[in-house]
Motif scaffolding. Sequence first.
Motif, mmCIF file in Angstrom:
data_model
loop_
_atom_site.group_PDB
_atom_site.id
_atom_site.type_symbol
_atom_site.label_atom_id
_atom_site.label_comp_id
_atom_site.label_asym_id
_atom_site.label_seq_id
_atom_site.Cartn_x
_atom_site.Cartn_y
_atom_site.Cartn_z
ATOM 1 N N HIS A 73 16.744 -24.918 -35.989
ATOM 2 C CA HIS A 73 16.688 -26.345 -36.330
ATOM 3 C C HIS A 73 16.039 -26.494 -37.696
ATOM 4 C CE1 HIS A 73 15.569 -30.615 -36.109
ATOM 5 N NE2 HIS A 73 16.568 -30.711 -35.251
ATOM 6 N N PRO A 74 16.591 -27.378 -38.543
ATOM 7 C CA PRO A 74 16.053 -27.475 -39.908
ATOM 8 C C PRO A 74 14.600 -27.964 -39.994
ATOM 9 C CG PRO A 74 17.714 -29.182 -39.513
ATOM 10 C CD PRO A 74 17.723 -28.270 -38.323
ATOM 11 N N GLU A 75 14.138 -28.718 -38.996
ATOM 12 C CA GLU A 75 12.787 -29.281 -39.061
ATOM 13 C C GLU A 75 11.815 -28.644 -38.073
ATOM 14 O OE1 GLU A 75 13.467 -33.417 -38.363
ATOM 15 O OE2 GLU A 75 14.936 -33.528 -39.981
ATOM 16 N N ASP A 76 12.289 -28.225 -36.910
ATOM 17 C CA ASP A 76 11.407 -27.685 -35.883
ATOM 18 C C ASP A 76 11.044 -26.235 -36.191
ATOM 19 O OD1 ASP A 76 11.522 -30.089 -34.581
ATOM 20 O OD2 ASP A 76 12.850 -29.407 -32.985
ATOM 21 N N PRO A 77 9.893 -25.782 -35.667
ATOM 22 C CA PRO A 77 9.517 -24.386 -35.882
ATOM 23 C C PRO A 77 10.454 -23.425 -35.137
ATOM 24 C CG PRO A 77 7.970 -25.475 -34.386
ATOM 25 C CD PRO A 77 8.906 -26.529 -34.886
ATOM 26 N N ALA A 78 10.428 -22.170 -35.553
ATOM 27 C CA ALA A 78 11.237 -21.131 -34.910
ATOM 28 C C ALA A 78 10.785 -20.968 -33.458
ATOM 29 C CB ALA A 78 11.098 -19.827 -35.671
ATOM 30 N N GLU A 79 11.716 -20.525 -32.614
ATOM 31 C CA GLU A 79 11.437 -20.337 -31.187
ATOM 32 C C GLU A 79 11.881 -18.944 -30.748
ATOM 33 O OE1 GLU A 79 12.433 -23.605 -28.321
ATOM 34 O OE2 GLU A 79 13.395 -24.461 -30.092
ATOM 35 N N ASP A 80 11.291 -18.504 -29.626
ATOM 36 C CA ASP A 80 11.723 -17.268 -28.967
ATOM 37 C C ASP A 80 12.576 -17.654 -27.756
ATOM 38 O OD1 ASP A 80 10.063 -15.990 -30.782
ATOM 39 O OD2 ASP A 80 8.509 -15.548 -29.312
#
Length: 147
Positions: A73-80
């Motif tokens: 997502h361009p605004e949200d932080p990276a996720e696992d």
Amino acid sequence: MTPAAIVQGHRVASGLNGNPRFPGGTLRMQLPFFAALGLDLSAFYPGTLNVSIAPLSYRVVQPRHTFRALKWHPEDPAEDFSFFDVTVHREGATPVYGWIYHPHPDTKPVHYQKPDVLELLLPWTEGLSYGTKIKLEVPAEQMMIEP
């Protein structure tokens, strides 16, 4: 096999909640990233089927796939994210094969699940609706279902 019941989720993965931050749903946004990492989910319905295994809960052992720090997502932080094999059984129907889709709670910014809820990725399957009772078959070497 683990008994489960279909429950309503946040409706964010499918986009049915209409959140403009996730046009078409989070799964449609994530699919190209998973495909680029070698997991093609195009054969599955682009939304999750939420199931409750209450009063049981689950414990992650060794997922089939884990993707760390995925910036989808361009605004949200990276996720696992992790994925586990699952077979869904219901009376009078052919088993359906799919994945347990598990965004890691420690990297997920919002839309947390209860500890007894699993999100399933399956092909579109007729006859599944809220309250439907099913049974899940999950390899114990990937995920333990326990009291």
